[in-house]
Motif scaffolding. Structure first.
Motif, PDB file in Angstrom:
ATOM      1  N   GLY A 142      -0.611  -6.295 -10.286  1.00 47.58           N
ATOM      2  CA  GLY A 142      -1.074  -7.250  -9.290  1.00 47.58           C
ATOM      3  C   GLY A 142      -0.237  -7.271  -8.030  1.00 47.58           C
ATOM      4  O   GLY A 142      -0.321  -8.203  -7.231  1.00 47.58           O
ATOM      5  N   ILE A 143       0.590  -6.239  -7.849  1.00 48.25           N
ATOM      6  CA  ILE A 143       1.406  -6.124  -6.634  1.00 48.25           C
ATOM      7  C   ILE A 143       0.642  -5.241  -5.650  1.00 48.25           C
ATOM      8  O   ILE A 143       0.328  -4.090  -5.952  1.00 48.25           O
ATOM      9  CB  ILE A 143       2.781  -5.511  -6.931  1.00 48.25           C
ATOM     10  N   ARG A 144       0.344  -5.797  -4.492  1.00 46.40           N
ATOM     11  CA  ARG A 144      -0.367  -5.036  -3.469  1.00 46.40           C
ATOM     12  C   ARG A 144       0.607  -4.535  -2.413  1.00 46.40           C
ATOM     13  O   ARG A 144       1.500  -5.269  -1.997  1.00 46.40           O
ATOM     14  CB  ARG A 144      -1.456  -5.898  -2.817  1.00 46.40           C
ATOM     15  N   VAL A 145       0.421  -3.280  -1.997  1.00 51.03           N
ATOM     16  CA  VAL A 145       1.270  -2.680  -0.970  1.00 51.03           C
ATOM     17  C   VAL A 145       0.367  -2.061   0.087  1.00 51.03           C
ATOM     18  O   VAL A 145      -0.397  -1.133  -0.190  1.00 51.03           O
ATOM     19  CB  VAL A 145       2.208  -1.605  -1.551  1.00 51.03           C
ATOM     20  N   ASN A 146       0.441  -2.586   1.281  1.00 50.86           N
ATOM     21  CA  ASN A 146      -0.371  -2.103   2.400  1.00 50.86           C
ATOM     22  C   ASN A 146       0.531  -1.871   3.608  1.00 50.86           C
ATOM     23  O   ASN A 146       1.738  -2.119   3.557  1.00 50.86           O
ATOM     24  CB  ASN A 146      -1.461  -3.126   2.750  1.00 50.86           C
ATOM     25  N   ALA A 147      -0.063  -1.402   4.681  1.00 45.96           N
ATOM     26  CA  ALA A 147       0.709  -1.168   5.896  1.00 45.96           C
ATOM     27  C   ALA A 147      -0.112  -1.527   7.119  1.00 45.96           C
ATOM     28  O   ALA A 147      -1.340  -1.423   7.114  1.00 45.96           O
ATOM     29  CB  ALA A 147       1.145   0.294   5.984  1.00 45.96           C
ATOM     30  N   VAL A 148       0.584  -1.943   8.155  1.00 46.99           N
ATOM     31  CA  VAL A 148      -0.007  -2.044   9.481  1.00 46.99           C
ATOM     32  C   VAL A 148       0.449  -0.828  10.268  1.00 46.99           C
ATOM     33  O   VAL A 148       1.576  -0.355  10.101  1.00 46.99           O
ATOM     34  CB  VAL A 148       0.396  -3.340  10.204  1.00 46.99           C
TER      35      VAL A 148
END
Length: 262
Positions: A189-195
């Motif tokens: 349930g750990i989300r990793v995204n980027a801008v």
């Protein structure tokens, strides 16, 4: 009119969440720390410059937000570990992180010094990984859940200018690290995204005028013809932390006035 006029209301799901912001003393990091505090998050700013970091934390507190500063060089594993140990000591957990610390890497590849190349990777890639390593371990130990947002660049997706090869390469690495972390920890349930910001009003953009034309060149490349603001990047990071983006993972979202669509 304030810079964030017209921005969506802060999500209630973020109120009271603990967020760590690296490179939080200036630019996008500082604007983001302010935005996160306005959303009711408990902000921990980390940066190398103690005077600017303490000033940023004081600014947030003077506006009624919660923030404190920890000096940290993200290239040093012991300092990164100490940063998160102090966050746990103060707050007991880490819910979100904005890995924003970054440096330029100017120079044509044939003319780059090893020191310039290594510095770009030390901060933009290795430093990012050192922070994510601590964040992922802590979020996992907390029972899962959490949201990490990495600040990459449109240069990590599309090579735009010659003469910034070390920076471009390090930002491609940052994108790869984002996607790998998202894949490895999705089941927790750990989300990793980027801008991926395009040109943003900043000292770094001003400094690029001589090398690549800075804002003048960028205005001819951006469909909307405008340079972005740090707050516009911060608002996207804020959304990525929130429950409104709960099915968004492993994504690199351009905040670029449409540049990546061209």
């Amino acid at each position: 009119m304030s810079e964030n006029a017209g921005a969506p209301a802060a999500p209630d799901s973020l109120r009271g969440k603990v967020v760590v912001v690296t490179g939080g003393s200036t630019g996008i990091g500082r604007a983001s720390a302010v935005a996160f505090a306005e959303a009711g998050m408990r902000v921990v700013l980390a940066a190398r410059r103690e005077d600017r970091g303490a000033e940023a934390a004081h600014e947030i507190r003077s506006r009624g937000g919660e923030a404190h500063f920890v000096r940290c060089d993200v290239t040093l594993p012991d300092e990164v570990h100490d940063l998160f140990a102090r966050v746990i000591e103060r707050h007991g957990r880490v819910d979100c992180a904005f890995n924003n610390a970054g440096v330029p890497g100017d120079g044509r590849l044939a003319e780059l010094t090893p020191e310039t190349f290594d510095r770009a990777f030390a901060v933009n890639a290795r430093g990012l990984w050192l922070c994510m390593r601590e964040e992922l371990r802590l979020m996992s130990a907390q029972g899962g859940g959490g949201s990490i947002v990495n600040n990459t660049s449109v240069h990590g997706i599309r090579t735009v200018f010659p003469g910034i090869g070390a920076y471009v390469a390090s930002k491609h690495a940052a994108v790869a690290l984002t996607r790998m972390a998202a894949m490895e920890h999705a089941r927790e349930g750990i989300r990793v995204n980027a801008v991926a910001p395009g040109p943003v009003e900043s000292a770094m953009l001003a400094a690029s005028e001589a090398a690549v034309g800075g804002a003048t060149t960028w205005r001819g490349l951006i469909p909307c013809g405008e340079i972005g603001t740090a707050r516009q990047v911060a608002d996207v990071a804020l959304w990525l932390f929130s429950a409104s983006s709960s099915y968004v993972n492993g994504q690199v979202i351009g905040v670029d006035g449409g540049f990546l669509a061209t």
